[in-house]
Every structure is written in C-alpha cells, then in structure tokens.
Design a protein around this motif. Structure first.
Motif, PDB file in Angstrom:
ATOM      1  N   TYR A 562       0.866  -1.174   0.000  1.00 35.16           N
ATOM      2  CA  TYR A 562       0.000   0.000   0.000  1.00 35.16           C
ATOM      3  C   TYR A 562       0.904   1.226   0.000  1.00 35.16           C
ATOM      4  O   TYR A 562       1.672   1.441   0.928  1.00 35.16           O
ATOM      5  CB  TYR A 562      -0.922   0.021   1.227  1.00 35.16           C
ATOM      6  CG  TYR A 562      -1.844   1.209   1.177  1.00 35.16           C
ATOM      7  CD1 TYR A 562      -2.917   1.215   0.299  1.00 35.16           C
ATOM      8  CD2 TYR A 562      -1.608   2.330   1.961  1.00 35.16           C
ATOM      9  CE1 TYR A 562      -3.752   2.327   0.204  1.00 35.16           C
ATOM     10  CE2 TYR A 562      -2.438   3.440   1.877  1.00 35.16           C
ATOM     11  CZ  TYR A 562      -3.504   3.425   0.983  1.00 35.16           C
ATOM     12  OH  TYR A 562      -4.323   4.523   0.884  1.00 35.16           O
ATOM     13  N   LYS A 563       0.821   1.986  -1.074  1.00 33.41           N
ATOM     14  CA  LYS A 563       1.748   3.123  -1.201  1.00 33.41           C
ATOM     15  C   LYS A 563       1.094   4.383  -0.652  1.00 33.41           C
ATOM     16  O   LYS A 563       0.261   4.980  -1.308  1.00 33.41           O
ATOM     17  CB  LYS A 563       2.142   3.319  -2.673  1.00 33.41           C
ATOM     18  CG  LYS A 563       2.920   2.146  -3.229  1.00 33.41           C
ATOM     19  CD  LYS A 563       3.329   2.390  -4.670  1.00 33.41           C
ATOM     20  CE  LYS A 563       3.653   1.099  -5.376  1.00 33.41           C
ATOM     21  NZ  LYS A 563       2.488   0.313  -5.790  1.00 33.41           N
ATOM     22  N   SER A 564       1.506   4.726   0.552  1.00 32.92           N
ATOM     23  CA  SER A 564       0.961   5.940   1.153  1.00 32.92           C
ATOM     24  C   SER A 564       2.008   7.050   1.102  1.00 32.92           C
ATOM     25  O   SER A 564       3.194   6.796   1.251  1.00 32.92           O
ATOM     26  CB  SER A 564       0.581   5.661   2.606  1.00 32.92           C
ATOM     27  OG  SER A 564       0.483   6.871   3.292  1.00 32.92           O
ATOM     28  N   MET A 565       1.566   8.271   0.920  1.00 27.17           N
ATOM     29  CA  MET A 565       2.505   9.397   0.857  1.00 27.17           C
ATOM     30  C   MET A 565       2.622  10.120   2.202  1.00 27.17           C
ATOM     31  O   MET A 565       3.367  11.094   2.320  1.00 27.17           O
ATOM     32  CB  MET A 565       2.032  10.384  -0.231  1.00 27.17           C
ATOM     33  CG  MET A 565       2.260   9.907  -1.658  1.00 27.17           C
ATOM     34  SD  MET A 565       3.990   9.453  -1.953  1.00 27.17           S
ATOM     35  CE  MET A 565       4.725  11.095  -1.973  1.00 27.17           C
ATOM     36  N   ILE A 566       1.879   9.659   3.203  1.00 28.65           N
ATOM     37  CA  ILE A 566       1.870  10.421   4.471  1.00 28.65           C
ATOM     38  C   ILE A 566       3.295  10.638   5.012  1.00 28.65           C
ATOM     39  O   ILE A 566       3.696  11.754   5.301  1.00 28.65           O
ATOM     40  CB  ILE A 566       1.001   9.719   5.547  1.00 28.65           C
ATOM     41  CG1 ILE A 566      -0.440   9.598   5.059  1.00 28.65           C
ATOM     42  CG2 ILE A 566       1.056  10.487   6.863  1.00 28.65           C
ATOM     43  CD1 ILE A 566      -1.391   8.949   6.037  1.00 28.65           C
ATOM     44  N   ILE A 567       4.050   9.553   5.116  1.00 29.23           N
ATOM     45  CA  ILE A 567       5.383   9.666   5.732  1.00 29.23           C
ATOM     46  C   ILE A 567       6.320  10.550   4.882  1.00 29.23           C
ATOM     47  O   ILE A 567       6.918  11.485   5.414  1.00 29.23           O
ATOM     48  CB  ILE A 567       5.962   8.265   6.038  1.00 29.23           C
ATOM     49  CG1 ILE A 567       5.136   7.622   7.161  1.00 29.23           C
ATOM     50  CG2 ILE A 567       7.427   8.346   6.441  1.00 29.23           C
ATOM     51  CD1 ILE A 567       5.553   6.234   7.582  1.00 29.23           C
ATOM     52  N   PRO A 568       6.429  10.315   3.557  1.00 28.52           N
ATOM     53  CA  PRO A 568       7.307  11.202   2.778  1.00 28.52           C
ATOM     54  C   PRO A 568       6.913  12.682   2.857  1.00 28.52           C
ATOM     55  O   PRO A 568       7.778  13.549   2.958  1.00 28.52           O
ATOM     56  CB  PRO A 568       7.159  10.667   1.341  1.00 28.52           C
ATOM     57  CG  PRO A 568       6.703   9.259   1.494  1.00 28.52           C
ATOM     58  CD  PRO A 568       5.922   9.199   2.750  1.00 28.52           C
ATOM     59  N   ILE A 569       5.604  12.956   2.858  1.00 25.93           N
ATOM     60  CA  ILE A 569       5.171  14.366   2.926  1.00 25.93           C
ATOM     61  C   ILE A 569       5.595  15.002   4.251  1.00 25.93           C
ATOM     62  O   ILE A 569       6.079  16.131   4.302  1.00 25.93           O
ATOM     63  CB  ILE A 569       3.624  14.466   2.772  1.00 25.93           C
ATOM     64  CG1 ILE A 569       3.218  14.150   1.334  1.00 25.93           C
ATOM     65  CG2 ILE A 569       3.129  15.856   3.149  1.00 25.93           C
ATOM     66  CD1 ILE A 569       1.714  14.064   1.149  1.00 25.93           C
TER      67      ILE A 569
END
Ligand SMILES: C[C@H](O)CC(=O)SCCNC(=O)CCNC(=O)[C@H](O)C(C)(C)COP(=O)(O)OP(=O)(O)OC[C@H]1O[C@@H](n2cnc3c(N)ncnc32)[C@H](O)[C@@H]1OP(=O)(O)O
Length: 727
Positions: A562-569
């Motif tokens: 599941y590719k979430s962007m929360i952490i990179p953002i």
C-alpha cells in the motif's frame, strides 16, 4: 505392557537414620504426577520405618527441581489427568511432609523453582548452595504457585519480597535466599547433603528449631500494613499488564491467607490454580515457553550430530548503532572483539558507544567498575584488515548498501582465514546478492540483530540454500552464549520479522488515509498488548529507516504494497520522528509524546495525492476492528513466510513476533493467536476488505487453502485451541 513412568523419587536410608529422598526426572527433575506420587510413597515409607529418624530431600544431578512438569499442562488442559484440588499442597506437602513426626530438610543445589521451591518450603529447614536459584516463576506461565507457595513464601521472606518474587517471576540466588530467611544455611555443593543430614538430626534432637513455615508469623507485616502493600501491588499489576488477571488472582490468594489464615489460603490457592491452568492465557504462555526452547531444534541441521566450533575472536565491521550494540553483546559474554571502522573519527565514535552501553550498566548497579574494565578491555579498534587473519567470525554491520556490502565480502574472503564465518547483519538485503562477488557461499550467513542489539533478545539467523549446517550450528551456539533466542530463517527480502512488520505499518497508513484516526489506532493496538502503536513506533525508529525498509517491500512485493505518501510528505516538512521532535506525535524535552492537531493537514494532503476518499465506516471503527485490520495482514504475511518455508515451524514465527515485534506473549504469538480465531474467519474478513480496499488485503494462497479446508493455519496443530481473548 504398562506405560514407562515419567521420573521417580528414590529413597536410601543411611546408617545415621536419615532417609535421603532424591527426585529424578531429567533434565530438570520436574515434578510429574509420577514423581509426585513416588515422593508421597517414599515419604509414607520413611514415616513408617523405625530405622528412619529424619528425612532429607534433594534432586539428582545437581538440580533440586524445576517445578511442576510443564509438559503435563497440555494433557490437563485437554481434560486428561488431573489431581484433586489440594492433593499436593494439602495432602502431600502439608499433611504428610510438614505435619510429620520426623523432620525434613531440603538440600538445594542448581535450582528450586515453582513446585520445586514449594516442596522445599514444606520442609522444616532448607540448606542451599550459594549459586542455586530459588523462585516462584509460575506467573510467567499464566498460573499462580499451586503447591502452597503463595502461603509459605510471604511467611518466610515477608510480604513485600514475596510479592516481588512472584509478580516479577524473579528468582534469588542461594546467598540472597539466606539473608532473606528463605534458606537456613549456605554451603558448598560437596557439603550439601552431609550438612542437610546433620541439620535434620539436629532438629530431631532439638539443637535446631523445628519450623513449620505455614504457621510462621514473625516475617509477616501487621495486617494494616499488609493491606497497604497488597493495594499498591494491585495498582502496579494493573498498570503493568492491564490485560492479565492472574497477577490479581495471586494477590487475592495471598491476601486470603493473611486475613483468614494459611489453611484457608491453601484451599483458595488450590482452586484458583486449577482454574488458571485451563485459562487461555496459560495455554498461550505455555506454548511460548516451549516454542522458545524449540527454536534451537532445526530439522536437517541440529539433528546431524554436528558440534559447534570454538569461536575465539570475532570482528565487527561498522561501529554505528547496530555494530556497537553487537560488539557490546559479544564482549559481555567474554568474546574478544575487533571493531573496524573506515576512519579514526568513526572508530572513536563506535568505541564510545560501546563504552556508553557498558557504563549505563555500571550506573544501574548491574555491573561493577572492575567488571567494566575487564569487559571493555576485550574490545580493540582497527582501521584495516591486518588483524583479521585469525578471526573465527566476522559480522558486517554497515549501512544497507548492496555494492558496499559486496565489496566488503570480497575483501573479507581475501583477509580472513578459510574457516571464518562471514555474517551480515542486514535486515532486508538478499544474502546471495551480498556474497555475489565471493566463492564463499557456504560460510555466508545472516546474523540479524534487533536494536539495541545488546538488549533485544532475538537473533534472526538467516541461511541461504548454500550456507553450511556447521555454520548454523556455530551461530546457534554463539546465540545461546550471548543469551539471545535464535530463530533460523530462510533467505528473502525482510526475512521473518521485517516481513511481518511491513504490513503492520502499511495497514495502519491505509486505515488513516481512508479516514481512521492515528491516535485511536495507536490506543487500540496498545490496549491489545503491543508495547506501542504503529505510529508511535515509526516515530521511534525514524522516518528515514521506515522509508528505506518500506522501499525494499515496494520493490520486491509490489502487488501487495500500500503506497501511502503520508510519511514522505511529513519528512519533507522536516518531521521525521522522535529525533526531530515531531512526527505523528510532538515530543517535549523529556521525549513525552503528545498528539498533534496539525497532523490532519498532512493526512489530507496525502489523501489528495493518492485520490483516496474517506470511508465513513473506517472513521468509526471499533478497537476490535482496528486490531483485526492491522493484524490480519500480518497473519497473511506470516502465512506466506511459513508456506514458502522461510520459517520451518509456525512456532518460530510466534517467537519472532513476540521477541522481534513485541507481540503480546500471552496471546501465544501471531500464528497461535490466528488459529485461536480460525482460518475461515480471518480469510473471510481479508477477502471482504480486499474487495473494498484493494490487493493489500488479498488473502494468500496458503490462507485460502487452509480456510477452504476449515483447517488450522499451523500444520499438525496438536495444541488445545484458545478462545479469543477479548480485545
Ligand atoms: C504447582 C506449581 O506451582 C506450578 C509449577 O511449578 S509450574 C513450573 C514452574 N517452573 C518454571 O517455570 C521453570 C521453567 N523452566 C525454566 O525457567 C528453565 O527451563 C530452567 C531455569 C529450569 C532451566 O533453564 P536452561 O538451563 O536454560 O534450560 P532450558 O532449555 O530452559 O530447559 C531444559 C529442558 O528442561 C525442560 N524444562 C524446564 N523446566 C521444566 C518444567 N518445569 N517441566 C518440564 N520441562 C521443563 C525444558 O523444556 C527443556 O527441555 P528441552 O531440552 O526438551 O527443550
């Protein structure tokens, strides 16, 4: 043909008129029903015979007894052999041993644990060797002492100390037991039985007191004070383990003895013991007890008759957090260690970390200054491979960079002797890749420690198709010497623990992007029994590590990532976890975590990028749903690891989860817990979620196959199933 008895007690009467009764049931002289019945018979004979004046009880081969036979628990739980309540505590130990007209003395060497110590406390005196271990560790098995220990120990050592020993399952050494009043004298092993015989005769002839520990009161605190101590103990127990009730039952039983007298206490203990023995918590913890011991039994490896080779010197490459922790673990177990770094600055930093690790022990009083000096002198720092010519094992612990590791292994092949084990502490990279530039595949192995390496108890030993069994046997031996629980796993991205960790974090991110609350998730998971929730954990390990390891998973298992962007953002905004004092939580000067209302902003931004819409159902999940949506993907991955043969035994995954992830042991480990819920149930829930939220939840082929058959996930499961412990 009758069945072979499981152990026995033998009696020998000496010319001095002392009957020596020896408990025999290797390896730890556990008290099986056969031993207990035979002990009773021996006693009755000793009491009948006119040539017996006094009795000494001891254990064969330098061990008094490791307690009630834990292998018998399964049978009792399945409805098999069980003695009537009070058979041992009242009938044997109180009415036969303690009430006898002939004095009994326990001669304790090695260990007197659980029922073993309870037998000894039923005697009129105890003599021990200085290093013997005495304790009542029953609570770690989900039960309470059941042979009178809850009543006699407080009367021998006082309530506070007894509570500490029982609630923390903490044994004491013979010398300390003497100063506490638990034993009457400490003597060298070769004087043990002789002293005990004389002591027994001295009691008979009134030269020494004839003490009934069940009726002693001098060590017990006055009632008001005792009540306060018990109240405090209850609060502490509830705080430390809110999901466990047996520590509270133990306190209740102790209280009953103090308030209503020891005989009432004995009966209450007997009833509570029998009930707890059948509890789900006990079944889970007993499973963990045997699973932990089973990790060193690896079919096709440890049954070949190989003997571990002597490891005289170990080299570690890299003095970072991992390398210095591993060096600390090794020197603490007396292995001379060479620590290699690339320049003087890094080397001094690495050595400094090892020094700090040891010094923190000195500060806590766990190590003397003298021992510190001696231990620290085992470490030598180097900048080149000069001194590698006589090392027996190297552990590479540099950053997770494939080409760097490949170069290092090629160098190691040149500089180390041909027998030297070449280990890597990589947590994710394929070992075949690391060893690609060498011809030493038979001695390349993974030695995956967990941070901090000198504290965390697990060691993942990773074997490739070509690692020789001898190397695995050597590593198992080193693991034992440095007091780690080793789990042998196959080679793949993430091995066992990290493969189970990936879906844990990803499920949490998926839920949040779909509308669930970060803090509710962490609360529900902590309530379930994890030391911390997934978001607090990501803050702790740092976003950099999370992204790097997550990347490995995306690359290797794209269909279920599941590719979430929360952490990179968040990282872009310089929120990278606890070290930056901002992550999913904000941290004060004392590193106390508090929720951050600003978090919403990042979640919304990530949602915008992934195009995920809020699902109102996920905004009001129950704690039970949260636990299942986070742990069923973990079960799913564990099933893959098991079906692929990465883990040989499902019980190894239980141990990997408990010791590597902090999965609550009283739920028996990930596979054991999953089977308590049933493969069909887990499959159907994952299937439904995968239709709603995508391939991340898709049940794997193995899970589907077991569910279709209605079979447990663990093949050949012989255990009694536990029911779902309410979350
Ligand atoms: C009524 C009573 O109050 C209830 C009880 O007494 S419950 C039992 C209480 N006793 C305990 O909890 C002690 C459990 N045992 C231990 O802590 C440790 O095994 C020990 C400290 C005794 C020895 O440790 P160590 O030397 O490291 O050896 P370890 O590998 O753990 O044990 C050696 C073997 O003895 C077995 N064993 C240990 N204690 C046992 C017990 N009480 N019953 C049956 N088997 C036992 C282990 O399973 C292991 O078997 P294996 O070789 O087939 O794997």
């Amino acid at each position: 043909m009758g069945r072979t008895p499981k152990g026995r007690a033998v009696m020998e009467v000496g010319a001095d008129g002392v009957a020596l009764i020896t408990l025999i049931n290797p390896p730890v002289n556990s008290l099986s029903f056969d031993v207990l019945n035979s002990l009773k018979e021996s006693y009755e004979e000793a009491l009948r015979r006119d040539d017996v004046k006094a009795i000494v009880i001891t254990g064969a081969n330098g061990k008094f007894s490791g307690g009630f036979d834990i292998t018998a628990f399964g049978g009792i739980q399945a409805g098999g052999e069980v003695s009537k309540p009070g058979f041992v505590s009242v009938e044997i130990l109180t009415d036969t041993v303690e009430a006898a007209r002939k004095p009994s003395v326990a001669a304790i060497d090695g260990l007197a644990l659980g029922g073993g110590l309870e037998v000894a406390m039923g005697c009129h005196a105890r003599i021990s060797t200085p290093n013997a271990q005495l304790g009542l560790p029953e609570l770690q098995l989900g039960i309470i002492p059941g042979f009178g220990g809850t009543q006699r120990l407080p009367r021998l050592v006082g309530l506070s100390k007894a509570l500490e020993m029982m609630l923390m399952s903490k044994p004491v050494k013979g010398v300390d037991a003497h100063s506490l009043g638990l034993v009457d004298a400490v003597v060298a092993p070769d004087q043990l039985v002789k002293t005990a015989r004389q002591w027994a005769l001295d009691i008979l002839e009134c030269r020494r007191p004839w003490v009934y520990s069940l009726y002693k009161t001098d060590k017990l605190e006055p009632l008001g004070e005792a009540r306060e101590i018990l109240k405090f103990a209850r609060t502490q127990a509830q705080k430390q383990a809110p999901n466990l009730t047996h520590p509270l039952v133990c306190i209740d039983v102790i209280e009953a003895g103090i308030v209503s007298g020891p005989v009432a206490g004995l009966w209450k203990e007997a009833e509570a013991f029998q009930e707890l023995l059948r509890s789900d918590i006990c079944k889970s913890l007993v499973h963990i007890f045997f699973a932990q011991r089973g990790t060193t039994k690896v079919p096709g490896i440890t049954d070949l008759g190989l003997v571990p080779r002597r490891i005289n010197k170990v080299a570690i490459l890299g003095g970072g957090l991992m390398g210095s922790g591993i060096a600390t673990a090794l020197i603490l177990s007396n292995y001379p260690v060479i620590l290699k770094e690339v320049n003087e600055k890094f080397l001094q930093a690495g050595i400094g970390r090892v020094r700090a690790n040891l010094q923190s022990r000195v500060k806590k009083g766990a190590m003397t200054q003298e021992k510190f000096e001696k231990t620290f002198s085992l470490l030598k720092g180097v900048l080149d491979y000069e001194s590698f010519k006589d090392v027996d094992m190297v552990i590479e612990a540099v950053i997770e960079n494939v080409s760097l590791k490949q170069q290092i292994f090629a160098d190691l092949e040149k500089f180390c002797p041909p027998h030297c084990i070449l280990a890597s502490n990589t947590s994710t990279i394929d070992l075949n890749l690391i060893g690609e530039k060498t011809r030493s595949h038979d001695r390349i192995v993974g030695a995956h420690f967990f941070s901090p390496a000198h504290v965390m108890p697990l060691l993942e030993i990773v074997r490739t198709q070509r690692t020789s069994p001898q190397v695995i046997v050597d590593l198992l031996d080193i693991g034992k010497k440095i007091k780690k629980t080793p789990v042998v796993v196959g080679n793949c991205t993430g091995f066992a623990v990290n493969r189970m960790f990936f879906p844990y974090t990803q499920a949490a991110l998926l839920l949040v992007e779909h509308g669930a609350d970060v803090y509710q998730i962490d609360r529900a998971i902590t309530k379930f029994g994890m030391p911390m929730g997934p978001f607090r954990l990501v803050d702790l390990v740092g976003f950099g590590v999370a992204i790097a390891t997550g990347g490995q998973f995306v690359q290797n298992f794209p269909e279920r990532t599941y590719k979430s962007m929360i952490i990179p953002i968040m990282q872009e905004d310089k929120r990278a976890g606890e070290t930056t004092r901002k992550g999913f939580y904000v941290y004060d000067d004392k590193r106390k975590a508090s929720p951050d209302p600003e978090l919403k902003k990042y979640v919304e931004k990530a949602r915008g990028i992934s195009g995920v819409a809020i699902d109102p159902k996920l905004m009001k999940l129950s704690d039970k749903d949260i636990v299942e949506m986070i742990f069923f993907p973990v079960v799913n991955e564990a099933c893959r690891v098991y079906a692929e043969g990465i883990a040989v035994k499902a019980a190894d995954l239980d141990i990997a989860g408990v010791m590597g992830m902090g999965f609550p042991p009283y739920r028996g480990g990930i596979m054991f817990w999953a089977d308590s819920l049933g493969s069909k149930y887990i499959y159907s829930r994952l299937e439904a979620w995968s239709n709603l939220y995508g391939g991340f939840f898709k049940p794997c082929a193995y899970l589907a196959e077991r569910a279709a058959k209605g079979a447990p996930l663990v093949r050949n499961l012989k255990l009694v199933f536990v029911h779902h412990i309410n979350t």
